[in-house]
Structure formats: C-alpha cells, structure tokens
Write a protein that holds these residues in place. Structure first.
Motif, mmCIF file in Angstrom:
data_model
loop_
_atom_site.group_PDB
_atom_site.id
_atom_site.type_symbol
_atom_site.label_atom_id
_atom_site.label_comp_id
_atom_site.label_asym_id
_atom_site.label_seq_id
_atom_site.Cartn_x
_atom_site.Cartn_y
_atom_site.Cartn_z
ATOM 1 N N GLY A 1 0.820 -1.210 0.000
ATOM 2 C CA GLY A 1 0.000 0.000 0.000
ATOM 3 C C GLY A 1 0.850 1.254 0.000
ATOM 4 O O GLY A 1 1.861 1.343 -0.694
ATOM 5 N N THR A 2 0.443 2.229 0.838
ATOM 6 C CA THR A 2 1.171 3.502 0.883
ATOM 7 C C THR A 2 2.267 3.495 1.949
ATOM 8 O O THR A 2 2.828 4.530 2.264
ATOM 9 C CB THR A 2 0.208 4.671 1.164
ATOM 10 N N GLY A 3 2.550 2.319 2.500
ATOM 11 C CA GLY A 3 3.657 2.198 3.436
ATOM 12 C C GLY A 3 3.260 2.466 4.880
ATOM 13 O O GLY A 3 2.324 3.212 5.157
ATOM 14 N N THR B 1 6.130 12.339 -0.549
ATOM 15 C CA THR B 1 5.029 12.749 -1.417
ATOM 16 C C THR B 1 4.129 11.583 -1.788
ATOM 17 O O THR B 1 2.898 11.680 -1.720
ATOM 18 C CB THR B 1 5.577 13.414 -2.703
ATOM 19 N N VAL B 2 4.731 10.461 -2.185
ATOM 20 C CA VAL B 2 3.945 9.287 -2.568
ATOM 21 C C VAL B 2 3.157 8.765 -1.367
ATOM 22 O O VAL B 2 1.976 8.407 -1.486
ATOM 23 C CB VAL B 2 4.862 8.192 -3.143
ATOM 24 N N HIS B 3 3.799 8.723 -0.216
ATOM 25 C CA HIS B 3 3.119 8.261 1.002
ATOM 26 C C HIS B 3 1.945 9.165 1.374
ATOM 27 O O HIS B 3 0.868 8.699 1.751
ATOM 28 C CB HIS B 3 4.122 8.230 2.163
ATOM 29 N N LYS B 4 2.128 10.459 1.214
ATOM 30 C CA LYS B 4 1.145 11.438 1.680
ATOM 31 C C LYS B 4 -0.021 11.602 0.713
ATOM 32 O O LYS B 4 -1.169 11.787 1.138
ATOM 33 C CB LYS B 4 1.845 12.788 1.877
ATOM 34 N N PHE B 5 0.239 11.543 -0.593
ATOM 35 C CA PHE B 5 -0.786 11.975 -1.552
ATOM 36 C C PHE B 5 -1.255 10.916 -2.543
ATOM 37 O O PHE B 5 -2.169 11.186 -3.326
ATOM 38 C CB PHE B 5 -0.265 13.188 -2.344
ATOM 39 N N ILE C 1 8.045 4.837 7.126
ATOM 40 C CA ILE C 1 8.314 5.998 6.269
ATOM 41 C C ILE C 1 9.111 7.046 7.041
ATOM 42 O O ILE C 1 10.106 7.590 6.559
ATOM 43 C CB ILE C 1 6.996 6.627 5.767
ATOM 44 N N SER C 2 8.659 7.324 8.262
ATOM 45 C CA SER C 2 9.327 8.321 9.108
ATOM 46 C C SER C 2 10.773 7.918 9.395
ATOM 47 O O SER C 2 11.690 8.747 9.322
ATOM 48 C CB SER C 2 8.550 8.486 10.419
ATOM 49 N N LYS C 3 10.969 6.636 9.682
ATOM 50 C CA LYS C 3 12.315 6.125 9.976
ATOM 51 C C LYS C 3 13.218 6.242 8.754
ATOM 52 O O LYS C 3 14.395 6.621 8.862
ATOM 53 C CB LYS C 3 12.211 4.664 10.430
ATOM 54 N N THR C 4 12.675 5.913 7.581
ATOM 55 C CA THR C 4 13.440 5.991 6.327
ATOM 56 C C THR C 4 13.871 7.420 6.032
ATOM 57 O O THR C 4 15.027 7.688 5.701
ATOM 58 C CB THR C 4 12.594 5.458 5.152
ATOM 59 N N ILE C 5 12.920 8.353 6.174
ATOM 60 C CA ILE C 5 13.208 9.763 5.888
ATOM 61 C C ILE C 5 14.248 10.308 6.869
ATOM 62 O O ILE C 5 15.191 11.007 6.462
ATOM 63 C CB ILE C 5 11.913 10.600 5.955
#
Length: 268
Positions: free
Chosen positions: A78-80, A149-153, A85-89
C-alpha cells in the motif's frame, strides 16, 4: 513458561526470516551491484569512448533504478507504514547532514577566490540540489521528497501524481537531453544553468512513484513471458544506444556552464 515464550519468539523470528528470504528478488540484487558500478563509471569515464558509451546508455538508468527500488520495497504493502516511512526519511536526512558536514571544509576551500554571488548560489543549491563538492546530496533529498510525497498523496491524488510526474519527466528531457534550443532564450538559459531538472528534489517523485506502481502491479507484470522481457530489454538497450549516438552526433543536448552535457535525462 518463559522457555515456552522464548521458543515461540524464536519460531516467529525464523518464520519472518523465511518470509524475507522468499520475497527477496535476486534479479534486483544482481542489477543493484551493476548499477553501483555504473554510477561510479558515470563519474570516472573521462574521455574513454567505451566507458562513455556504457555510462551514457544503460549506466544512466542506474540512479533512477535505485530510487525505483526504494519505492518498490517501501510501498509493497500500500502507501507504506507511517513509522517505517518516518524512519526511512530520518535515516536519509541524517546521512545528508552528516556528509555535508564532512565535506564542509572542501566546500569552504572550493569557495576560495569565488565571487560572493556565485558562492551564495552554490550554498543555496545544497538545500534543493547537488552541493558544490558533495554531488550525491541531490539524490538523498530527491528520494526523501519522493517517499514523503507518494506516502502522503498517492491515495487521494493518484492520477494527478502520475500525470504531474510524466509532465516533469518530459520537461527534463526537453530542457536537458534535447535542450540545445534553450541557448536562443537568455532567460531560460540562465534558469537552466542555475537548476538542473533531473537533479533537484521533484525528480524523486517520478522514480519513487514508478517503483510503487510496479509494486502495485507486480502480479500482472509476472504474467509477462521471459521471451517478451528479453525482447523488451533488447529494444530498450538498442533505443538507448541509438539515442546516445544521435544526441552526440547532432549536439542536441544542453551543455551547462561547466561544459557538462545534461544526459541524466535522456529518454529511458
């Protein structure tokens, strides 16, 4: 009781490892090795015609490939996961900060004798593109922007993201690989020397999004026969070589102030 719990935890760990092993894609691992070699080749080819041919064709797929596999693995479900995501960023941003600090003395030396205006321009570029010495900084920032961006939108604006990414990619092509026409327009020439569309943050959205779309449609992609994949591979490599020859013979690419051809954005 404690022993039973420990045994259950051990069994769970073994199962998880087996799942990871089953889902690991050996083809990706193999190409990742070659892609890393190609990235080095891009920056060290010099005037060697054979190395320039390799790095200017299949080698140019390497950096987008790394962003695509990031999108593929992060968004396979899905969108992760928000925490993932937070850890990756945070991890990517910490690398960006660390290496910019490491290269800071070289940056200062690089600015020695350079006009203030040019130095300020170079410093500002660090925050949205490549630094004056740490050239790989743009890749980290672009990946961060792409993942976020992909995760959020993606769920709310899927087609807007797809169409926007396609438009941006085409812009990188006509302002770079086929951008010699820009020299006729002083304003565009100045802008294109200031920013390189293939190496600023929005390009991360293009390739991370493509990685997610591959993950979402992986079951359909698997249905394509090996014969068709080989034919597609041969056609793609042939097109890359033909395009490289055409661009270099007819000199249609944009050449920046440093004398470098904008070739990261040739049609892939």
């Amino acid at each position: 009781m404690r022993k039973m719990v420990n045994n259950l935890e051990t069994t769970e760990i073994i199962k998880n490892k087996q799942i990871v092993k089953k889902t690991r894609n050996s083809a990706i691992d193999i190409y990742r090795l070659f892609a890393a070699i190609f990235v080095v080749m891009i920056h060290t080819a010099g005037d060697n015609k054979s190395l320039l041919l390799i790095s200017g064709t299949i080698g140019r797929v390497s950096v987008p490939f790394f962003m695509m596999i990031s999108g593929y693995f992060i968004f396979r479900n899905g969108t992760g996961n928000r925490d993932k995501i937070s850890k990756t960023i945070k991890h990517l941003f910490s690398i960006w900060i660390f290496w910019n600090i490491v290269y800071l003395p070289l940056d200062i030396y690089h600015f020695k004798g350079i006009p203030i205006k040019v130095a300020i321009h170079a410093i500002l570029k660090v925050f949205f593109s490549a630094g004056p010495v740490f050239g790989g900084s743009w890749y980290l920032l672009a990946t961060i922007v792409g993942v976020w961006t992909v995760h959020k939108f993606f769920n709310r604006f899927k087609w807007l993201l797809i169409l926007g990414s396609l438009f941006y990619f085409l812009a990188t092509v006509f302002f770079g690989g086929y951008g010699s026409w820009i020299t006729q327009y002083p304003v565009l020439l100045k802008l294109n020397n200031y920013v390189s569309l293939p190496t600023i943050m929005p390009i991360g959205i293009v390739w991370v999004l493509l990685g997610k779309l591959i993950a979402d449609n992986y079951s359909k992609i698997k249905l394509i026969s090996n014969t068709r994949w080989y034919l597609l591979l041969i056609c793609s490599l042939s097109m890359l070589v033909i395009e490289y020859v055409v661009v270099n013979i007819y000199k249609v690419a944009f050449i920046n102030l440093d004398g470098h051809i904008r070739s990261e954005n040739l049609l892939l």
